[in-house]
Write an enzyme that holds these catalytic residues in place. Structure first.
Site, PDB file in Angstrom:
ATOM      1  N   SER A  11      -1.357  -0.753   3.192  1.00 26.75           N
ATOM      2  CA  SER A  11      -0.847  -0.462   4.057  1.00 26.75           C
ATOM      3  C   SER A  11      -1.078  -0.369   6.195  1.00 26.75           C
ATOM      4  CB  SER A  11       0.637   0.913   4.217  1.00 26.75           C
ATOM      5  OG  SER A  11      -0.008   1.635   5.360  1.00 26.75           O
TER       6      SER A  11
HETATM    7  N1  LIG Z   1       6.745   4.500  11.938  1.00 24.24           N
HETATM    8  C1  LIG Z   1       5.814   4.327  10.516  1.00 24.24           C
HETATM    9  C2  LIG Z   1       6.081   3.905   9.524  1.00 24.24           C
HETATM   10  C3  LIG Z   1       5.150   3.946   8.152  1.00 24.24           C
HETATM   11  C4  LIG Z   1       4.959   3.041   6.897  1.00 24.24           C
HETATM   12  O1  LIG Z   1       6.303   1.997   7.182  1.00 24.24           O
HETATM   13  N2  LIG Z   1       4.848   2.578   5.837  1.00 24.24           N
HETATM   14  C5  LIG Z   1       5.263   2.525   4.815  1.00 24.24           C
HETATM   15  C6  LIG Z   1       4.279   1.694   3.972  1.00 24.24           C
HETATM   16  S1  LIG Z   1       3.602   0.540   5.272  1.00 24.24           S
HETATM   17  C7  LIG Z   1       5.691   3.152   4.204  1.00 24.24           C
HETATM   18  O2  LIG Z   1       5.074   4.015   3.371  1.00 24.24           O
HETATM   19  N3  LIG Z   1       6.694   3.077   1.943  1.00 24.24           N
HETATM   20  C8  LIG Z   1       6.876   3.783   1.044  1.00 24.24           C
HETATM   21  C9  LIG Z   1       8.028   3.935   1.402  1.00 24.24           C
HETATM   22  O3  LIG Z   1       9.057   3.969   2.617  1.00 24.24           O
HETATM   23  O4  LIG Z   1       9.094   5.056   0.545  1.00 24.24           O
HETATM   24  C10 LIG Z   1       3.973   4.807  11.166  1.00 24.24           C
HETATM   25  O5  LIG Z   1       4.454   4.217  12.030  1.00 24.24           O
HETATM   26  O6  LIG Z   1       3.565   5.063  10.587  1.00 24.24           O
END
Ligand SMILES: N[C@@H](CCC(=O)N[C@@H](CS)C(=O)NCC(=O)O)C(=O)O
Length: 223
Positions: A11
């Site tokens: 990530s």
């Molecule tokens: N705006 C958030 C975005 C975080 C994000 O997109 N995380 C993704 C991984 S890159 C995630 O955990 N996805 C799992 C899900 O949505 O279930 C940040 O900057 O922390």
């Protein structure tokens, strides 16, 4: 009491935090959340972050998610004099502006990457053109500057640097079309001694992750 950092190695926002803690030499207790196994949907994790996303930081009972807020907090709490997040209001405002700009850029490329690599959806031409236009603007904004806000590295550079890995992985863009961006990116990668250790994800790793995510998405569609 140690600081816990919940992250997923592939990530980009997680890697932005890993670069920040490494840069500021802050000790954190790493807790890997495997998104390909759906661990972000466990009851335990949802209590920590109802939006089921990494990264999440827990500092002595204080829970914080959203990577850019975490970077700001780490600087404020543990490195208030660091040039990574300047305190002078105008200098800080410029860093904040870049962080917001990067956040918008990230959310589009994240969707594009997941659609293409994990869902197997063909990306419409107008979406690509729109993103190319954003990259043109980014290139212009970087201009001849060494770092995003001038001559000092800030958390905005680290955040965008992590985002750029997704831009490269999408294989939709030729960096030669964005020479200022390419120069900034290439320089930072070689300048930051921790860059490769944190961001050096092999193609095999990435493809395996995307294949697992694809299988998860497909099984959901069958329900
Ligand atoms: N705006 C958030 C975005 C975080 C994000 O997109 N995380 C993704 C991984 S890159 C995630 O955990 N996805 C799992 C899900 O949505 O279930 C940040 O900057 O922390």
């Amino acid at each position: 009491m140690p600081i816990d950092l919940y992250y997923f190695r592939v990530s980009a926002p997680s890697r932005a935090i890993l670069m920040t803690v490494r840069h500021l030499q802050i000790n954190v207790n790493l807790k890997h959340i495997d998104l390909t196994e759906g661990q972000q949907h466990s009851e335990e994790f949802l209590k920590i972050n109802p939006t089921h996303q990494v990264p999440v930081l827990i500092d002595n009972g204080f829970t914080l998610w959203e990577s850019r807020a975490i970077m700001q907090y780490l600087c404020n709490e543990y490195a208030p004099n660091s040039s990574l997040y300047p305190t002078e209001p105008k200098a800080r405002a410029l860093v904040d502006r870049w962080l917001n700009f990067d956040s918008e850029l990230y959310s589009t490329i994240d969707k594009l990457l997941i659609d293409k690599l994990a869902k197997g959806v063909e990306i419409p031409e107008d979406v690509i053109t729109n993103y190319k236009n954003k990259l043109k603007v980014l290139d212009k904004l970087i201009g001849v500057k060494l770092y995003l806000t001038g001559d000092q590295l800030t958390i905005a550079d680290l955040s965008l640097l992590a985002t750029t890995t997704y831009i490269a992985w999408s294989e939709q863009f030729d960096f030669n079309d964005y020479p200022n961006y390419k120069r900034w990116n290439t320089r930072l990668k070689s300048e930051l001694h921790y860059y490769e250790g944190i961001n050096g994800i092999t193609r095999e790793d990435r493809d395996a992750t995307m294949a697992k995510l694809k299988a998860r998405f497909q099984s959901f569609r069958m329900i």
